[in-house]
Design an enzyme around this catalytic site. Structure first.
Site, short mmCIF file in Angstrom:
data_model
loop_
_atom_site.label_atom_id
_atom_site.label_comp_id
_atom_site.label_asym_id
_atom_site.label_seq_id
_atom_site.Cartn_x
_atom_site.Cartn_y
_atom_site.Cartn_z
N LYS A 1 -21.87 -134.94 80.01
CA LYS A 1 -22.72 -133.75 80.50
C LYS A 1 -23.83 -133.91 79.69
CE LYS A 1 -24.13 -129.55 81.71
NZ LYS A 1 -24.22 -129.13 83.15
N LYS B 1 -29.89 -125.06 75.67
CA LYS B 1 -28.50 -125.26 75.23
C LYS B 1 -28.03 -126.37 75.23
CE LYS B 1 -23.97 -123.77 76.39
NZ LYS B 1 -22.87 -123.25 77.25
N THR C 1 -19.80 -125.46 79.48
CA THR C 1 -20.49 -126.68 78.94
C THR C 1 -20.40 -126.31 77.32
OG1 THR C 1 -22.14 -126.86 80.45
CG2 THR C 1 -22.66 -127.82 78.59
P1 NAD Z 1 -22.56 -116.29 82.70
O1 NAD Z 1 -23.33 -115.66 81.36
O2 NAD Z 1 -23.12 -115.88 83.98
O3 NAD Z 1 -21.04 -116.11 82.74
C1 NAD Z 1 -20.14 -116.18 81.82
C2 NAD Z 1 -19.18 -115.01 81.84
O4 NAD Z 1 -18.33 -115.11 80.67
C3 NAD Z 1 -19.82 -113.62 82.03
O5 NAD Z 1 -18.92 -112.96 83.02
C4 NAD Z 1 -19.09 -113.11 80.65
O6 NAD Z 1 -18.83 -111.71 80.83
C5 NAD Z 1 -17.75 -113.70 80.55
N1 NAD Z 1 -17.36 -113.73 79.23
C6 NAD Z 1 -17.97 -114.00 78.21
N2 NAD Z 1 -17.09 -113.90 77.01
C7 NAD Z 1 -15.84 -113.61 77.56
C8 NAD Z 1 -14.74 -113.56 76.84
N3 NAD Z 1 -14.65 -113.49 75.70
N4 NAD Z 1 -13.56 -113.22 77.63
C9 NAD Z 1 -13.73 -113.20 79.17
N5 NAD Z 1 -14.72 -113.40 79.57
C10 NAD Z 1 -15.89 -113.65 78.83
O7 NAD Z 1 -22.83 -118.03 82.57
P2 NAD Z 1 -22.93 -119.08 83.85
O8 NAD Z 1 -24.15 -119.42 84.17
O9 NAD Z 1 -21.76 -118.68 84.64
O10 NAD Z 1 -22.29 -120.50 82.88
C11 NAD Z 1 -21.18 -120.61 82.55
C12 NAD Z 1 -20.78 -121.91 81.92
O11 NAD Z 1 -21.43 -122.77 82.67
C13 NAD Z 1 -21.76 -121.98 80.85
O12 NAD Z 1 -21.00 -122.93 79.71
C14 NAD Z 1 -23.14 -122.96 80.99
O13 NAD Z 1 -23.64 -123.76 80.18
C15 NAD Z 1 -22.38 -123.74 82.08
N6 NAD Z 1 -23.28 -123.96 83.20
C16 NAD Z 1 -24.05 -123.40 83.95
C17 NAD Z 1 -24.91 -123.83 85.00
C18 NAD Z 1 -25.78 -122.52 85.63
O14 NAD Z 1 -26.98 -123.16 86.31
N7 NAD Z 1 -25.69 -121.31 85.41
C19 NAD Z 1 -25.02 -125.15 85.39
C20 NAD Z 1 -24.16 -125.80 84.81
C21 NAD Z 1 -23.37 -125.41 83.70
#
Ligand code: NAD
Length: 299
Positions: free
Chosen positions: A168, A243, A93
Site C-alpha cells: 500500500k 499520511k 492503513t
Molecule cells: P474516518 O476517520 O472516516 O473513520 C474512522 C472511524 O474510526 C471513525 O468513525 C472513528 O469514530 C472510528 N474510531 C476512531 N478511534 C476508534 C476507537 N478507538 N474505537 C472505535 N472506533 C474508533 O476514516 P476513513 O476515511 O474511514 O479511513 C479509515 C482508514 O482507511 C484509514 O486508515 C485511512 O488511511 C484508510 N483509507 C482511507 C481512504 C479514504 O479515501 N478515506 C482510502 C484508502 C484508505
C-alpha cells in the site's frame, strides 16, 4: 456465511460493512462515535454495546481505523475476547512495523491475522470495487477471500504479515510522486502556451502515460471526469496522501531505503496541508504550483 464484528464505521468502514451485510453475512458493528453507529444502524446493521460485545461471537473481526496506535489500542481490548481460531482483518492503513506486531500479538491469543489495506477510496468502498493488498498466511487469506470479494473487486495476497501495508505505501508513494509529475507537466505546458487538450492526447498514449494523467487528470476538462472537474473536491484528500507518504518515509528510514522523490513529495504535500488545504483532493496540489509560480515571478 460468517459472523462478523466490524469496528470503525467512518467514511470507508460504513459502506464496507453495508456491502458485507448485503451478501448475507451477519454483522455486529462498533465505533467510538455514537453518530457513526446510528448511521449504520439505519441500514439495518446491529450495533454492539462494547468491544467485547462486537467480537465475542465473531468468526471474523474487521478493523477500519485511522492509525497504527488506535489499531494497537483496540487490539488490546479485543484479542483476549476473540474466539480461538477466529480471524482478525485490519483494513486500516497503518505503518508496517505496527502491522507486523499485530500479527505477533494476535498469534499469542490463537487468532489468525491479515493486514489488508485498501485502494479505491470512499467511491470504491461504496461501490464494492476496492482493491485489497493482503499480508498474512495463505490459510488466513483463504478464509478472508469471500469477504474481500463482497467488499471489492480484487484481493492480492502480497506475502507474510505486513506485506499488505508495504504494498500500500509503495503504491501510494508512487501515486504521490506521479501526481506531482503530472501537475508539473501540465503547468509547464501552460507556461509554454501548449493546450491541455493537446498535452492530454499526447501523454495518455505515450511513454509519460500514467494513472495520474489517464484516469485522474489534475486539470479540468480533459480525460475522464476527475476531482479537477469538481473544483478539487476529494476524492482522495491531500491529508490522507500526506499520511501515506509519511508512512512510506518512516518505512524507508527504518529499512535504510533511498526514496528521495518520496521524501520530496511528502514535503510538498505537507506544505499543501499546512496551508489549510488538507481536505482538498490530492490532485489539487496543482493549484499550489500555480500560486508558487505566480508568487515567485513577482519576487
Ligand atoms: P474516518 O476517520 O472516516 O473513520 C474512522 C472511524 O474510526 C471513525 O468513525 C472513528 O469514530 C472510528 N474510531 C476512531 N478511534 C476508534 C476507537 N478507538 N474505537 C472505535 N472506533 C474508533 O476514516 P476513513 O476515511 O474511514 O479511513 C479509515 C482508514 O482507511 C484509514 O486508515 C485511512 O488511511 C484508510 N483509507 C482511507 C481512504 C479514504 O479515501 N478515506 C482510502 C484508502 C484508505
Amino acid at each position: 456465511m460468517s459472523k462478523i464484528g466490524f469496528i470503525g464505521l467512518g467514511n470507508m468502514g460504513a459502506p464496507m460493512a453495508i456491502n458485507l451485510a448485503k451478501v448475507g453475512h451477519k454483522l455486529k458493528c462498533f465505533d467510538a462515535s455514537a453518530d457513526a453507529m446510528l448511521a449504520t444502524s439505519r441500514h439495518g446493521l446491529a450495533s454492539a454495546t462494547s468491544f467485547a460485545d462486537v467480537v465475542e461471537d465473531a468468526d471474523v473481526v474487521i478493523l477500519m481505523l485511522p492509525s497504527g496506535s488506535i489499531v494497537a489500542t483496540v487490539a488490546k481490548e479485543i484479542l483476549p475476547v476473540m474466539k480461538k481460531g477466529s480471524l482478525l482483518i485490519d483494513c486500516s492503513t497503518i505503518d508496517v512495523a505496527s502491522a507486523k506486531s499485530l500479527q505477533t500479538v494476535a498469534a499469542k491469543f490463537g487468532v489468525h491475522c491479515l493486514d489488508a489495506p485498501v485502494s479505491g477510496g470512499v467511491g470504491g468502498a461504496t461501490a464494492g470495487t476496492l482493491t485489497f493488498m493482503v499480508g498474512g498466511s495463505a490459510k488466513a487469506f483463504t478464509v478472508g477471500a469471500p469477504l474481500f470479494e463482497a467488499m471489492g473487486q480484487r484481493a492480492v495476497h502480497c506475502g507474510d504479515g505486513g506485506s499488505g501495508q508495504a504494498a500500500k505505501i509503495c503504491n501510494n508513494m508512487l501515486l504521490g510522486i506521479s501526481m506531482i509529475g503530472a501537475c508539473e507537466a501540465f503547468s509547464l505546458a501552460e507556461s509554454l502556451g501548449l493546450s491541455k487538450e493537446a498535452l492530454f492526447k499526447v501523454i495518455s498514449t505515450s511513454s509519460g502515460s500514467c494513472w495520474s494523467v489517464n484516469t485522474y487528470c489534475p486539470v479540468p476538462g480533459v480525460g475522464p471526469k476527475s476531482p479537477a472537474d469538481n473544483n478539487y473536491k476529494a476524492g482522495f484528500a491531500a491529508n490522507l496522501m500526506l499520511k501515506d507518504l509519511g508512512l512510506s518515509q518512516v518505512a524507508a528510514s527504518q529499512t535504510h531505503a533511498n526514496t528521495p522523490l518520496g521524501a520530496h513529495a511528502a514535503k510538498l504535500y505537507k506544505q499543501m496541508v499546512d496551508e489549510g488545504l488538507g481536505d482538498m483532493d490530492f490532485s489539487g496540489i496543482i493549484t499550489q504550483m500555480k500560486t508558487k509560480v505566480t508568487t515567485d515571478a513577482k519576487k
